[in-house]
Design an enzyme around this catalytic site. Structure first.
Site, PDB file in Angstrom:
ATOM      1  N   ALA A  84       1.012 -37.154  75.253  1.00  0.00           N
ATOM      2  CA  ALA A  84       0.005 -37.691  74.332  1.00  0.00           C
ATOM      3  C   ALA A  84      -1.022 -36.624  73.999  1.00  0.00           C
ATOM      4  O   ALA A  84      -1.403 -35.821  74.853  1.00  0.00           O
ATOM      5  CB  ALA A  84      -0.691 -38.906  74.945  1.00  0.00           C
ATOM      6  N   GLU A 117      12.792 -41.249  76.524  1.00  0.00           N
ATOM      7  CA  GLU A 117      12.874 -42.416  75.646  1.00  0.00           C
ATOM      8  C   GLU A 117      11.702 -42.366  74.689  1.00  0.00           C
ATOM      9  O   GLU A 117      10.603 -41.980  75.083  1.00  0.00           O
ATOM     10  CB  GLU A 117      12.773 -43.718  76.450  1.00  0.00           C
ATOM     11  CG  GLU A 117      13.982 -44.066  77.251  1.00  0.00           C
ATOM     12  CD  GLU A 117      13.663 -44.148  78.730  1.00  0.00           C
ATOM     13  OE1 GLU A 117      12.477 -44.276  79.086  1.00  0.00           O
ATOM     14  OE2 GLU A 117      14.602 -44.050  79.533  1.00  0.00           O
ATOM     15  N   TYR A 129      10.596 -33.589  69.288  1.00  0.00           N
ATOM     16  CA  TYR A 129      11.650 -33.388  70.288  1.00  0.00           C
ATOM     17  C   TYR A 129      12.900 -32.749  69.678  1.00  0.00           C
ATOM     18  O   TYR A 129      13.570 -31.931  70.317  1.00  0.00           O
ATOM     19  CB  TYR A 129      12.002 -34.723  70.963  1.00  0.00           C
ATOM     20  CG  TYR A 129      10.873 -35.314  71.781  1.00  0.00           C
ATOM     21  CD1 TYR A 129      10.168 -34.542  72.697  1.00  0.00           C
ATOM     22  CD2 TYR A 129      10.506 -36.651  71.642  1.00  0.00           C
ATOM     23  CE1 TYR A 129       9.128 -35.087  73.446  1.00  0.00           C
ATOM     24  CE2 TYR A 129       9.470 -37.202  72.391  1.00  0.00           C
ATOM     25  CZ  TYR A 129       8.787 -36.411  73.284  1.00  0.00           C
ATOM     26  OH  TYR A 129       7.760 -36.950  74.022  1.00  0.00           O
TER      27      TYR A 129
HETATM   28  C1  LIG Z   1       3.710 -37.203  69.323  1.00  0.00           C
HETATM   29  C2  LIG Z   1       2.446 -36.382  69.531  1.00  0.00           C
HETATM   30  C3  LIG Z   1       2.316 -36.029  71.009  1.00  0.00           C
HETATM   31  C4  LIG Z   1       2.561 -35.075  68.699  1.00  0.00           C
HETATM   32  O1  LIG Z   1       1.467 -34.252  69.045  1.00  0.00           O
HETATM   33  P1  LIG Z   1       0.825 -33.231  67.966  1.00  0.00           P
HETATM   34  O2  LIG Z   1      -0.067 -32.307  68.718  1.00  0.00           O
HETATM   35  O3  LIG Z   1       0.245 -33.979  66.841  1.00  0.00           O
HETATM   36  O4  LIG Z   1       2.143 -32.476  67.462  1.00  0.00           O
HETATM   37  P2  LIG Z   1       2.209 -31.015  66.832  1.00  0.00           P
HETATM   38  O5  LIG Z   1       1.020 -30.762  65.978  1.00  0.00           O
HETATM   39  O6  LIG Z   1       2.499 -30.061  67.915  1.00  0.00           O
HETATM   40  O7  LIG Z   1       3.457 -31.164  65.867  1.00  0.00           O
HETATM   41  C5  LIG Z   1       4.721 -30.697  66.263  1.00  0.00           C
HETATM   42  C6  LIG Z   1       5.784 -31.326  65.396  1.00  0.00           C
HETATM   43  O8  LIG Z   1       5.822 -32.731  65.625  1.00  0.00           O
HETATM   44  C7  LIG Z   1       6.173 -33.379  64.396  1.00  0.00           C
HETATM   45  N1  LIG Z   1       5.041 -34.170  63.946  1.00  0.00           N
HETATM   46  C8  LIG Z   1       3.795 -34.189  64.457  1.00  0.00           C
HETATM   47  N2  LIG Z   1       3.043 -35.101  63.822  1.00  0.00           N
HETATM   48  C9  LIG Z   1       3.842 -35.654  62.869  1.00  0.00           C
HETATM   49  C10 LIG Z   1       3.663 -36.683  61.926  1.00  0.00           C
HETATM   50  N3  LIG Z   1       2.492 -37.316  61.790  1.00  0.00           N
HETATM   51  N4  LIG Z   1       4.717 -37.034  61.161  1.00  0.00           N
HETATM   52  C11 LIG Z   1       5.905 -36.427  61.290  1.00  0.00           C
HETATM   53  N5  LIG Z   1       6.144 -35.425  62.186  1.00  0.00           N
HETATM   54  C12 LIG Z   1       5.128 -35.059  62.962  1.00  0.00           C
HETATM   55  C13 LIG Z   1       6.461 -32.287  63.395  1.00  0.00           C
HETATM   56  O9  LIG Z   1       7.828 -31.940  63.542  1.00  0.00           O
HETATM   57  C14 LIG Z   1       5.583 -31.185  63.919  1.00  0.00           C
HETATM   58  O10 LIG Z   1       6.014 -29.920  63.495  1.00  0.00           O
HETATM   59  P3  LIG Z   1       5.397 -29.250  62.162  1.00  0.00           P
HETATM   60  O11 LIG Z   1       3.910 -29.251  62.348  1.00  0.00           O
HETATM   61  O12 LIG Z   1       5.994 -27.891  62.149  1.00  0.00           O
HETATM   62  O13 LIG Z   1       5.844 -30.130  61.041  1.00  0.00           O
HETATM   63  C15 LIG Z   1       1.177 -37.144  69.024  1.00  0.00           C
HETATM   64  O14 LIG Z   1       1.419 -37.606  67.720  1.00  0.00           O
HETATM   65  C16 LIG Z   1       0.794 -38.328  69.897  1.00  0.00           C
HETATM   66  O15 LIG Z   1       0.080 -38.162  70.903  1.00  0.00           O
HETATM   67  N6  LIG Z   1       1.268 -39.522  69.531  1.00  0.00           N
HETATM   68  C17 LIG Z   1       0.931 -40.749  70.296  1.00  0.00           C
HETATM   69  C18 LIG Z   1       1.630 -40.781  71.635  1.00  0.00           C
HETATM   70  C19 LIG Z   1       3.134 -40.612  71.470  1.00  0.00           C
HETATM   71  O16 LIG Z   1       3.756 -41.196  70.589  1.00  0.00           O
HETATM   72  N7  LIG Z   1       3.729 -39.832  72.397  1.00  0.00           N
HETATM   73  C20 LIG Z   1       5.155 -39.606  72.427  1.00  0.00           C
HETATM   74  C21 LIG Z   1       5.789 -40.606  73.331  1.00  0.00           C
HETATM   75  S1  LIG Z   1       7.548 -40.314  73.465  1.00  0.00           S
END
Ligand SMILES: CC(C)(COP(=O)(O)OP(=O)(O)OC[C@H]1O[C@@H](n2cnc3c(N)ncnc32)[C@H](O)[C@@H]1OP(=O)(O)O)[C@@H](O)C(=O)NCCC(=O)NCCS
Length: 172
Positions: A84, A117, A129
């Site tokens: 997260a 998952e 992922y």
């Molecule tokens: C999933 C999560 C951890 C991603 O963290 P983040 O720091 O925003 O991700 P990053 O900035 O490193 O992005 C990496 C890649 O993720 C994908 N990504 C991130 N945000 C995205 C969005 N809003 N829509 C689509 N793809 C997205 C893209 O592939 C991105 O690569 P790019 O920037 O080259 O396009 C964050 O959205 C989060 O905390 N979500 C809520 C909790 C959650 O769902 N955790 C995963 C449980 S399995």
């Protein structure tokens, strides 16, 4: 494409003083958050668990933890248990750095395969992922109790130095 970071960032092992902040990020990030003491358990009572936080350095404002990842290492398998990032810091490459560190730790500890998952609707996480070589291998129907959503199972195998070169080093 992630926007560029306007602050320094470290990925480091989670410590006791991070627990309150990590729980707050978990609570705001998930509709089914982990219980209050779950991260303390991971830190002190689960020998198979490795937890890392993302900590930013703001000019004149000190340090702040803005993300967390927990990976369980069981025999030759790594399982990403949670990930997260604080909503205010998403889209800046922090999640990518956390996954990179978890995958490096998995390889350091001898894992050959990694699993996780993810909610079927979680396009952001699934896309992240996939960038690390994870592929969809199955679906658990109505796995999430809050809304009956399916879980998607993702795995990547063949972990090792070649995997790190192909999927991790250029992203971290
Ligand atoms: C999933 C999560 C951890 C991603 O963290 P983040 O720091 O925003 O991700 P990053 O900035 O490193 O992005 C990496 C890649 O993720 C994908 N990504 C991130 N945000 C995205 C969005 N809003 N829509 C689509 N793809 C997205 C893209 O592939 C991105 O690569 P790019 O920037 O080259 O396009 C964050 O959205 C989060 O905390 N979500 C809520 C909790 C959650 O769902 N955790 C995963 C449980 S399995």
């Amino acid at each position: 494409m992630a926007s560029s970071l306007k602050f320094g960032i470290d990925i480091r092992p989670m410590r006791d003083e991070d627990l309150a902040r990590v729980s707050a990020i978990d609570q705001i990030s998930f509709s089914q958050p982990w219980p209050d003491d779950a991260y303390r358990y991971e830190l002190h009572n689960n020998p198979k668990s490795r937890s890392f936080v993302a900590e930013i350095r703001k000019t004149n404002k000190g340090l702040e933890v803005v993300g967390v990842i927990v990976v369980w290492l069981i025999l030759d398998e790594a399982h990403i248990a949670t990930l997260a990032v604080d909503p205010g810091y998403r889209g800046k490459g922090i999640g990518r750095k956390l996954v990179a560190e978890a995958m490096k730790e998995a390889v350091r500890q001898g894992a050959n395969v990694a699993t996780l998952e993810v909610r079927a609707s979680n396009d952001a996480a699934r896309s992240l992922y996939q960038d690390f070589g994870f592929k969809v291998v199955g679906r658990r129907l109505r796995y999430y109790l809050d809304n009956g959503e399916d879980a998607i199972l993702m795995t990547v195998d063949g972990l090792g130095e070649m995997y790190l070169d192909q999927f991790v080093h250029q992203q971290s």
